[in-house]
Design a protein around this motif. Structure first.
Motif, short mmCIF file in Angstrom:
data_model
loop_
_atom_site.label_atom_id
_atom_site.label_comp_id
_atom_site.label_asym_id
_atom_site.label_seq_id
_atom_site.Cartn_x
_atom_site.Cartn_y
_atom_site.Cartn_z
N CYS A 22 -55.62 -4.09 -33.75
CA CYS A 22 -57.43 -4.25 -34.74
C CYS A 22 -58.45 -2.79 -35.53
O CYS A 22 -58.66 -2.64 -36.63
CB CYS A 22 -58.43 -4.42 -33.52
SG CYS A 22 -58.05 -6.05 -32.51
N LEU A 23 -58.26 -1.07 -34.69
CA LEU A 23 -58.86 -0.51 -35.13
C LEU A 23 -58.85 0.11 -36.37
O LEU A 23 -59.06 0.88 -37.25
CB LEU A 23 -58.97 0.89 -34.04
CG LEU A 23 -59.58 0.26 -33.32
CD1 LEU A 23 -59.82 1.16 -31.99
CD2 LEU A 23 -61.38 0.37 -32.94
N CYS A 33 -63.55 -5.91 -34.80
CA CYS A 33 -63.48 -6.79 -33.15
C CYS A 33 -63.15 -5.33 -32.03
O CYS A 33 -63.45 -5.18 -31.14
CB CYS A 33 -62.81 -7.55 -33.41
SG CYS A 33 -61.60 -8.35 -32.11
N GLY A 34 -62.10 -4.66 -32.71
CA GLY A 34 -61.88 -3.72 -32.16
C GLY A 34 -63.06 -2.54 -31.47
O GLY A 34 -62.54 -1.82 -30.54
N VAL A 38 -64.35 -1.65 -27.29
CA VAL A 38 -64.26 -0.34 -27.03
C VAL A 38 -65.08 -0.38 -26.20
O VAL A 38 -65.98 0.53 -25.62
CB VAL A 38 -63.73 0.73 -28.18
CG1 VAL A 38 -64.02 2.12 -27.43
CG2 VAL A 38 -62.50 0.52 -28.93
N LYS A 39 -66.59 -1.03 -26.99
CA LYS A 39 -67.92 -0.68 -26.27
C LYS A 39 -67.57 -1.39 -24.88
O LYS A 39 -68.68 -0.58 -24.34
CB LYS A 39 -68.65 -1.43 -26.99
CG LYS A 39 -69.03 -1.02 -28.80
CD LYS A 39 -70.86 -1.46 -29.50
CE LYS A 39 -70.56 -0.55 -31.14
NZ LYS A 39 -71.62 -1.01 -31.40
N ALA A 40 -67.08 -2.88 -25.52
CA ALA A 40 -66.53 -3.25 -23.96
C ALA A 40 -65.78 -2.30 -22.42
O ALA A 40 -66.42 -1.63 -21.57
CB ALA A 40 -66.29 -4.18 -23.73
N THR A 54 -62.36 7.53 -32.29
CA THR A 54 -61.58 6.12 -32.98
C THR A 54 -63.00 5.33 -33.43
O THR A 54 -62.97 5.35 -34.42
CB THR A 54 -60.10 5.79 -32.64
OG1 THR A 54 -59.35 7.27 -31.98
CG2 THR A 54 -59.56 4.87 -33.75
N ALA A 55 -63.60 4.62 -32.89
CA ALA A 55 -63.61 3.96 -32.76
C ALA A 55 -65.05 4.06 -33.66
O ALA A 55 -66.12 3.23 -34.16
CB ALA A 55 -64.76 2.89 -31.16
#
Length: 524
Positions: A22-23, A33-34, A38-40, A54-55
């Motif tokens: 996704c990222l 969405c990716g 990552v935040k979750a 990366t996020a």
């Protein structure tokens, strides 16, 4: 286990890989969405710095493309610069391991990071901010660098439905292996059939080899071991080919069918990983987590006795092949500490059988395990006798628990407490009665009378309304009165949280008279 477990925020390897896809997707919605996943992950546990960087860089790239919320060019330059500074600092700081701090340039060169990333970080920190074009290009280059030096080394390409592919590949390999004629049968069988069987076996072997080569080590526990423990694999569905209690001997045909494949799996991932995971999976099926009420159950109802006997036979085969007794000079290839702990924590018929197998393999542990084996056996026999006696008296199947009498006494005691607390009596309107009893602001012993509650010589008159609206909200009467009363439900109105029905805020100060109450020590 020889490896120390590590807590990660993702639930499986496939989830980890899907986030990577996704990222680095070309679709903006998938990249968003990716970033959201990552935040979750950050809320679950600590995220590796490479994933975090990366996020952040992907989020900045999306913001630069969309210029969300009316960001100016100068604001975007500051955001890009901060993201790149964080990227360089967090990645390079991982290599700062010596006693004396080393320069960022030398550390970056050690891990293969381009030097101009460090120069860009220095410019953004101490000099004039780079242009937006340079920052956007640096952000894209940083993402490519992370992909090459982190994601490509961590991820492996797995099929969409990994467990199904493993199941099909193993089934195909085992089936073709059984159909290939042996050398002794070669003269009686047509040569074309022999050649066809060998080609089918080679194709099945190549397919399984390719699949195993793409499997991550986590997939052994998540996918491979569960497939091997399904009915029809290590435990055949044909009951005649299964083992039986109390001998629990592994049929030679089953051993010959799976021996070579298990040894190959052990060579691929190492005995300490694959064999121990396989042992833990077998023991988990044989010894489910015991509850406090049924700790000495005769067995798990999810598997049959013959299925359990076959698993115990496989445990014996594994220990004889990979485990060295404690008093021997040979080095054991696997550890059985987890196996022993699981069996001792969940005593039962099957766990006792596993402990007896360990005692036969390791005479040095036999003396240590003998008291536990004997105790579990006596407890199981006593419970079996009680169960048989109950069945003969009642004619129905009964559930045996360790403290049935104690549970009945506790249930009677709880019932007495409930009756004493609620004073349950017959009432004309049962619904209004239950609602009045559920109130926290009045003593439900007498719901039709006014109860005087003495608090430091100050009486508070509490009125319980039994007619009209049933249970109602308690509100402070108008004025400075300390009287509490119940009003019908029909007169309820919406009010802000923390206020009374008239939208007034009740006094929340700690009353001064509470400080004057002497402490009363209750004798033990």
């Amino acid at each position: 286990m020889s490896k120390i477990p590590k807590i990660v925020p993702w639930t499986s390897t496939e989830e980890y890989m899907s986030v990577a896809e996704c990222l680095y997707s070309t679709d903006t919605s998938e990249r968003k969405c990716g970033v959201a996943i990552v935040k979750a992950w950050r809320a679950r546990a600590r995220v590796p710095v490479a994933i975090d960087a990366t996020a952040n860089l992907v989020e900045m790239t999306i913001a630069g493309q969309e210029q969300r919320q009316g960001l100016t060019i100068n604001q975007l330059r500051h955001l890009y610069t901060m993201a790149l500074i964080r990227f360089v600092n967090t990645i390079v700081d991982l290599e700062q391991k010596g006693t004396y701090a080393q320069s960022i340039v030398s550390l970056a060169g050690r891990i293969g990071m381009p030097a101009w990333f460090v120069e860009l970080r220095h410019a953004g920190t101490h000099e004039q901010l780079p242009s937006l074009v340079v920052l956007q290009s640096a952000c894209n280059q940083a993402l490519y660098w992370l992909k090459d030096y982190y994601w490509n080394k961590q991820t492996r390409s797995l099929p969409t439905d990994t467990q199904s592919h493993i199941r099909e590949a193993i089934s195909k390999y085992v089936a073709t292996q059984g159909n290939v004629p042996s050398k002794s049968e070669g003269r009686k069988v047509n040569k074309k059939l022999i050649v066809a069987g060998q080609k089918a076996l080679e194709a099945a072997t190549d397919e399984l080899t390719q699949l195993v080569g793409n499997l991550h080590s986590d997939a052994v526990r998540l996918y491979l071991v569960p497939v091997l423990l399904e009915p029809g694999f290590l435990v055949p569905e044909n009951k005649k080919m299964q083992s039986f209690f109390p001998d629990c001997k592994l049929p030679s045909a089953i051993e010959a069918q799976w021996k070579e494949l298990l040894q190959w799996f052990a060579e691929c991932w190492g005995e300490s990983l694959f064999i121990e995971e396989l042992l833990n999976g077998m023991v988990s099926l044989l010894t489910p987590d015991s509850s406090e009420l049924g700790i000495f159950e005769l067995g798990d109802s999810s598997i049959t006795r013959n299925h359990a006997a076959t698993l115990i036979a496989w445990i014996r085969w594994i220990l004889e092949a990979y485990y060295a007794p404690s008093n021997s000079d040979a080095q054991s290839l696997i550890a059985i500490d987890d196996l022993l702990e699981t069996c001792l924590r969940n005593p039962g018929y099957y766990s006792r059988s596993v402990l007896k197998v360990v005692s036969d393999i390791d005479p040095a542990l036999k003396q240590d395990l003998k008291p536990f084996v004997d105790y579990i056996g006596k407890a199981l026999q006593a419970l079996a006798n009680i169960d048989e006696k109950a069945k003969s008296n009642s004619g129905a199947k009964s559930t045996v628990i360790l403290s049935e009498v104690g549970m009945r006494e506790e249930e009677a005691l709880m019932e007495q407490r409930l009756k004493a607390h609620f004073s349950l009596t017959a009432a004309n309107d049962q619904n209004d009665k239950l609602e009045a009893d559920s109130s926290m602001d009045v003593d439900p012993v007498n719901t039709a009378a006014n109860v005087d509650i003495a608090v430091n010589d100050a009486a508070v008159d509490v009125t319980a309304a039994t007619a009209g609206g049933g249970a109602a909200a308690a509100q402070l009467a108008a004025g400075n009165s300390s009287r509490w009363s119940y009003v019908p439900q029909s007169s309820w109105s919406a009010c802000a949280i923390g206020t009374l029905a008239d939208n007034s805020i009740p006094p929340l100060d700690w009353p001064t008279w509470v400080d004057d109450i002497p402490l009363q020590i209750v004798p033990a």
